[in-house]
Design a protein around this motif. Structure first.
Motif, short mmCIF file in Angstrom:
data_model
loop_
_atom_site.label_atom_id
_atom_site.label_comp_id
_atom_site.label_asym_id
_atom_site.label_seq_id
_atom_site.Cartn_x
_atom_site.Cartn_y
_atom_site.Cartn_z
N ILE A 111 37.86 97.41 41.96
CA ILE A 111 38.59 98.18 40.93
C ILE A 111 37.81 98.14 39.61
O ILE A 111 37.59 99.18 38.98
CB ILE A 111 40.02 97.61 40.73
N ALA A 112 37.39 96.94 39.21
CA ALA A 112 36.66 96.77 37.94
C ALA A 112 35.35 97.57 37.97
O ALA A 112 35.01 98.26 37.00
CB ALA A 112 36.37 95.28 37.70
N TYR A 113 34.65 97.47 39.10
CA TYR A 113 33.37 98.18 39.25
C TYR A 113 33.57 99.69 39.17
O TYR A 113 32.86 100.39 38.45
CB TYR A 113 32.72 97.79 40.58
N GLN A 114 34.55 100.20 39.91
CA GLN A 114 34.79 101.65 39.95
C GLN A 114 35.25 102.18 38.60
O GLN A 114 34.85 103.27 38.19
CB GLN A 114 35.82 101.99 41.04
N TYR A 115 36.07 101.41 37.91
CA TYR A 115 36.49 101.82 36.57
C TYR A 115 35.26 101.95 35.66
O TYR A 115 35.05 102.98 35.01
CB TYR A 115 37.48 100.81 35.96
N GLY A 116 34.42 100.90 35.65
CA GLY A 116 33.23 100.91 34.79
C GLY A 116 32.26 102.03 35.14
O GLY A 116 31.71 102.69 34.26
N LYS A 117 32.09 102.25 36.43
CA LYS A 117 31.18 103.31 36.89
C LYS A 117 31.66 104.69 36.42
O LYS A 117 30.89 105.48 35.87
CB LYS A 117 31.10 103.28 38.42
N ILE A 158 27.86 99.21 32.59
CA ILE A 158 29.30 99.06 32.38
C ILE A 158 29.98 98.62 33.69
O ILE A 158 30.81 97.71 33.70
CB ILE A 158 29.91 100.38 31.84
N ALA A 159 29.60 99.27 34.80
CA ALA A 159 30.20 98.96 36.10
C ALA A 159 29.96 97.50 36.50
O ALA A 159 30.90 96.78 36.88
CB ALA A 159 29.64 99.89 37.17
N ASN A 160 28.72 97.07 36.40
CA ASN A 160 28.38 95.71 36.85
C ASN A 160 28.86 94.63 35.89
O ASN A 160 29.18 93.52 36.32
CB ASN A 160 26.88 95.60 37.13
N SER A 161 28.94 94.94 34.60
CA SER A 161 29.49 93.97 33.64
C SER A 161 30.98 93.78 33.89
O SER A 161 31.50 92.65 33.85
CB SER A 161 29.28 94.45 32.19
N SER A 167 35.29 90.32 36.37
CA SER A 167 36.39 90.26 37.36
C SER A 167 36.13 89.15 38.37
O SER A 167 37.06 88.45 38.79
CB SER A 167 36.56 91.62 38.06
N ILE A 168 34.87 88.95 38.74
CA ILE A 168 34.51 87.87 39.68
C ILE A 168 34.81 86.50 39.04
O ILE A 168 35.33 85.60 39.68
CB ILE A 168 33.02 87.96 40.08
N LEU A 169 34.51 86.38 37.74
CA LEU A 169 34.74 85.12 37.04
C LEU A 169 36.23 84.83 36.86
O LEU A 169 36.64 83.67 36.74
CB LEU A 169 34.04 85.14 35.67
N GLY A 170 37.05 85.90 36.84
CA GLY A 170 38.47 85.71 36.53
C GLY A 170 39.41 85.78 37.70
O GLY A 170 40.57 85.38 37.58
N CYS A 171 38.92 86.28 38.86
CA CYS A 171 39.85 86.53 39.97
C CYS A 171 39.08 86.51 41.29
O CYS A 171 38.02 87.15 41.39
CB CYS A 171 40.50 87.91 39.75
#
Length: 345
Positions: free
Chosen positions: A221-227, A201-204, A209-213
């Motif tokens: 932020i995206a990684y920590q949320y998913g983790k 979940i974290a890495n997806s 996020s890398i593709l969009g921003c």
């Protein structure tokens, strides 16, 4: 330190947070996930009829698509944060598909390792086709996911998502071991939980996020949320193994104890009932161990403590995602943390 405030430094935006409260994540993510399973089946193009039947078995459209849904919501939230783009890019949707394929391949392999006989309320692949063919089917799904990943054509994304596959293997090895020291044991359990469940979940989330921003802060932020959501999800899963009935859960209860695994509720219960230590070290292998351990867990505050820990991880996830600009998708991701805590299967 896990308390958070719902105010945000983006409050100057014209839309207020309250407008977007209580967005249903599944409703919001639905249009981006339309034909998800058909698209996965297209990735699994295979001429051998038996292998095709095995690969299609879990992609029957009856899964919750929990992981792809988080991924497309995160993609939208990051796109809106970056340049107010409301659309999910094709490459971001591909990440959602790949995440579901990697997840399903890992379930197929898990069921072989655990000799499981039911999954999602139906018989497992290994029960129907046998262990050897099930392993090969899992391998084939992983290889198809790798081909889809290469097609995105971004080396950073390939690196981020192949980390997931490495973590899954390392997590499975961690699960095969155990620690004698109580503190080490809990750290071991949380590391295993991250690698087996949360890393995907974290890495997806990080990948979309890398593709969009381009902002590395947003990737974090995206990684920590998913983790944090991923770890909370597994903690609640471990609670449900003690509190839910088998029919509801779609798999047998006390399954982890029968596999010799000491999850959160057991490790917390052990603090109140030290006699469980010996059982943990012999992996509940003696006759009567499973029943006694289950009784100790239910007599202790193990379930409540594990639930409380999951709440702390969800609070951390909420705190992270609130750093993004307000959007319906951001609020849906906040709401999702509540859904993780209140689910009953």
């Amino acid at each position: 330190r896990f308390h958070h405030t719902s105010t945000s430094h983006w409050c100057s935006c014209s839309k207020t947070v309250s407008d977007e409260k209580y967005q249903d994540p599944f409703q919001l993510g639905r249009k981006d996930l339309k034909n998800l399973y058909e698209d996965i089946k297209k990735e699994l193009l295979v001429s051998a009829a038996e292998l095709k039947e095995m690969c299609d078995y879990y992609f029957d459209g009856k899964g919750k698509a929990f992981r792809p849904m988080i991924v497309v919501l995160m993609a939208r939230a990051c796109n809106i944060h970056h340049n107010n783009s409301k659309e999910v890019q094709a490459s971001q949707r591909s990440v959602a598909i790949i995440a579901e394929m990697i997840h399903t391949a890992s379930l197929v392999h898990d069921d072989v390792i655990d000799d499981a006989n039911s999954r999602r309320g139906k018989r497992t692949l290994n029960q129907i086709w046998g262990e050897r063919k099930a392993v090969l089917a899992g391998d084939f799904i992983l290889s198809a996911a790798s081909v889809a990943l290469a097609r995105i054509g971004n080396t950073t994304i390939i690196s981020v998502l192949t980390q997931v596959i490495e973590d899954l293997v390392r997590g499975e090895f961690l699960q095969l071991g155990s620690k004698e020291n109580e503190n080490e044991r809990f750290a071991h359990y949380l590391e295993k939980t991250f690698k087996k469940t949360a890393s995907l979940i974290a890495n997806s989330c990080k990948a979309v996020s890398i593709l969009g921003c381009p902002d590395p802060k947003v990737h974090e932020i995206a990684y920590q949320y998913g983790k944090n959501v991923g770890i909370a999800f597994q903690l609640i899963d471990d609670v449900l193994d003690f509190t839910s009935c088998a029919d509801h859960l779609g798999k047998p209860t006390a399954a982890d104890l029968k596999l010799g695994l000491a999850t959160g509720p057991v490790l917390f219960a052990c603090r109140q009932f030290p006699e469980m230590n010996a059982m943990i070290m012999r992996r509940f292998s003696k006759p009567g161990d499973v029943e006694r351990a289950r009784k100790y867990v239910l007599q202790s505050d193990g379930v409540q403590q594990t639930t409380y820990l999951a709440q702390r991880y969800c609070h951390a996830a909420t705190r992270e995602i609130r750093k993004l600009r307000p959007s319906p998708e951001r609020e849906a991701l906040v709401h999702l943390t509540e859904m993780v805590l209140t689910r009953d299967k």
